[in-house]
Design an enzyme around this catalytic site. Structure first.
Site, PDB file in Angstrom:
ATOM      1  N   GLY A  80     -20.036  26.021 -17.408  1.00  0.00           N
ATOM      2  CA  GLY A  80     -19.352  25.020 -18.205  1.00  0.00           C
ATOM      3  C   GLY A  80     -20.204  23.769 -18.366  1.00  0.00           C
ATOM      4  O   GLY A  80     -21.170  23.553 -17.648  1.00  0.00           O
ATOM      5  N   GLY A  81     -19.830  22.939 -19.332  1.00  0.00           N
ATOM      6  CA  GLY A  81     -20.522  21.673 -19.528  1.00  0.00           C
ATOM      7  C   GLY A  81     -21.418  21.669 -20.751  1.00  0.00           C
ATOM      8  O   GLY A  81     -21.456  22.626 -21.532  1.00  0.00           O
ATOM      9  N   THR A  84     -27.800  19.357 -19.631  1.00  0.00           N
ATOM     10  CA  THR A  84     -28.209  18.622 -18.456  1.00  0.00           C
ATOM     11  C   THR A  84     -29.667  18.935 -18.157  1.00  0.00           C
ATOM     12  O   THR A  84     -30.259  19.844 -18.739  1.00  0.00           O
ATOM     13  CB  THR A  84     -27.322  18.919 -17.237  1.00  0.00           C
ATOM     14  N   TYR A  85     -30.209  18.143 -17.257  1.00  0.00           N
ATOM     15  CA  TYR A  85     -31.620  18.271 -16.873  1.00  0.00           C
ATOM     16  C   TYR A  85     -31.721  18.825 -15.465  1.00  0.00           C
ATOM     17  O   TYR A  85     -30.930  18.472 -14.590  1.00  0.00           O
ATOM     18  CB  TYR A  85     -32.299  16.899 -16.934  1.00  0.00           C
ATOM     19  N   ILE A 152     -21.867  18.482 -12.157  1.00  0.00           N
ATOM     20  CA  ILE A 152     -21.090  19.640 -11.727  1.00  0.00           C
ATOM     21  C   ILE A 152     -20.968  20.602 -12.907  1.00  0.00           C
ATOM     22  O   ILE A 152     -20.652  20.188 -14.022  1.00  0.00           O
ATOM     23  CB  ILE A 152     -19.659  19.239 -11.278  1.00  0.00           C
ATOM     24  N   GLY A 164     -22.850  25.411  -9.793  1.00  0.00           N
ATOM     25  CA  GLY A 164     -22.408  24.506  -8.732  1.00  0.00           C
ATOM     26  C   GLY A 164     -22.671  23.049  -9.039  1.00  0.00           C
ATOM     27  O   GLY A 164     -22.060  22.484  -9.951  1.00  0.00           O
ATOM     28  N   CYS A 182     -24.803  15.515 -20.388  1.00  0.00           N
ATOM     29  CA  CYS A 182     -23.393  15.904 -20.315  1.00  0.00           C
ATOM     30  C   CYS A 182     -22.583  15.333 -21.472  1.00  0.00           C
ATOM     31  O   CYS A 182     -21.356  15.204 -21.377  1.00  0.00           O
ATOM     32  CB  CYS A 182     -22.781  15.510 -18.977  1.00  0.00           C
TER      33      CYS A 182
END
Length: 247
Positions: A80-81, A84-85, A152, A164, A182
């Site tokens: 999900g999300g 991100t890096y 997360i 995670g 995000c």
């Protein structure tokens, strides 16, 4: 993938990668382990890694949040999300737990991941906080601005979790400039190093192990209330769409 392996409480295996792990092989490794946990042929696993510098695009990623598609490699992923890096100096904690042995509650699992990051930061004198409507763990600076220090992102397959959390220890923060992290443009990112906390990765790993026991080995959800003011919307951002056949 050279790793140090230790068996923790409740038979959970801990693995710490000694060298950076490429992203796609890491996902393959997680998916194989999830299948083995579900089949009862392998124990639950917490796998601590670093990745080479890259971006990952979660199930809710928007193309407009990828500001420079040529800056770093981009990997599509099932967590999900949004974007991100990942990179050296960021501790990634891949958490493969069987929710059938715990609470069949994805919200509670996400809450515990957040609480784990908060408790770990507290060990270094840093106050990490949740924010309504925003995924991850945040640090309020003296000037009033808020910056993200931990991300997360979760997937669940047949009630076994994977992916995670990612904690910024001392990554190259300039690498975030190729994305809107995000999907939140109005806030920045930070790290323990930027906050002038001189923690080594080994010290962070030690703290993660201690606080994991405090958070995840509570005997019931009553010991760690799993409360979300913005409930389902926030969990959907973190986990993405969980199909019925995933559970």
């Amino acid at each position: 993938m050279g790793s140090e392996m230790v068996t923790g409480a409740r038979g959970i295996e801990w693995r710490i990668a000694k060298t950076p792990v490429d992203y796609e092989p890491a996902v393959d490794e997680m998916e194989a382990r999830v299948a083995a946990i579900r089949a009862g042929t392998a124990p639950e696993l917490v796998w601590l890694v670093e990745h080479p510098a890259l971006y990952t695009a979660g199930t809710s990623a928007r193309e407009e949040d990828l500001l420079d598609p040529h800056y770093l490699p981009v990997h599509r992923t099932g967590r999900g999300g949004r974007y991100t890096y990942h990179g050296p100096g960021q501790r990634i904690a891949y958490v493969m737990l069987d929710l059938d042995r715990r609470d069949r509650d994805v919200r509670c699992h996400v809450h515990r991941l957040e609480e784990w990051m908060i408790c770990t930061l507290a060990r270094f004198g840093v106050k990490g906080e949740r924010r309504d409507g925003r995924v991850g763990i945040w640090v309020a600076r003296s000037g009033g601005e808020e910056e993200k220090i931990a991300a997360i992102g979760v997937r669940v397959r047949r009630w076994v979790t994977y992916h995670g959390a990612g904690l910024n220890v001392d990554p190259e923060l300039d690498h975030y400039r190729g994305i809107v992290p995000c999907g939140i443009a109005q806030h920045g990112v930070t790290s323990l190093a930027r906050l002038r906390v001189g923690a080594t990765m080994a010290e962070v790993d030690d703290a993660l192990r201690v606080t994991f026991a405090e958070v995840f080995e509570a005997t019931s959800s009553q010991e760690l209330p799993c409360h979300y003011p913005d409930g389902r919307e926030k969990i959907a951002k973190i986990t993405g769409h969980i199909a019925k056949n995933d559970l």
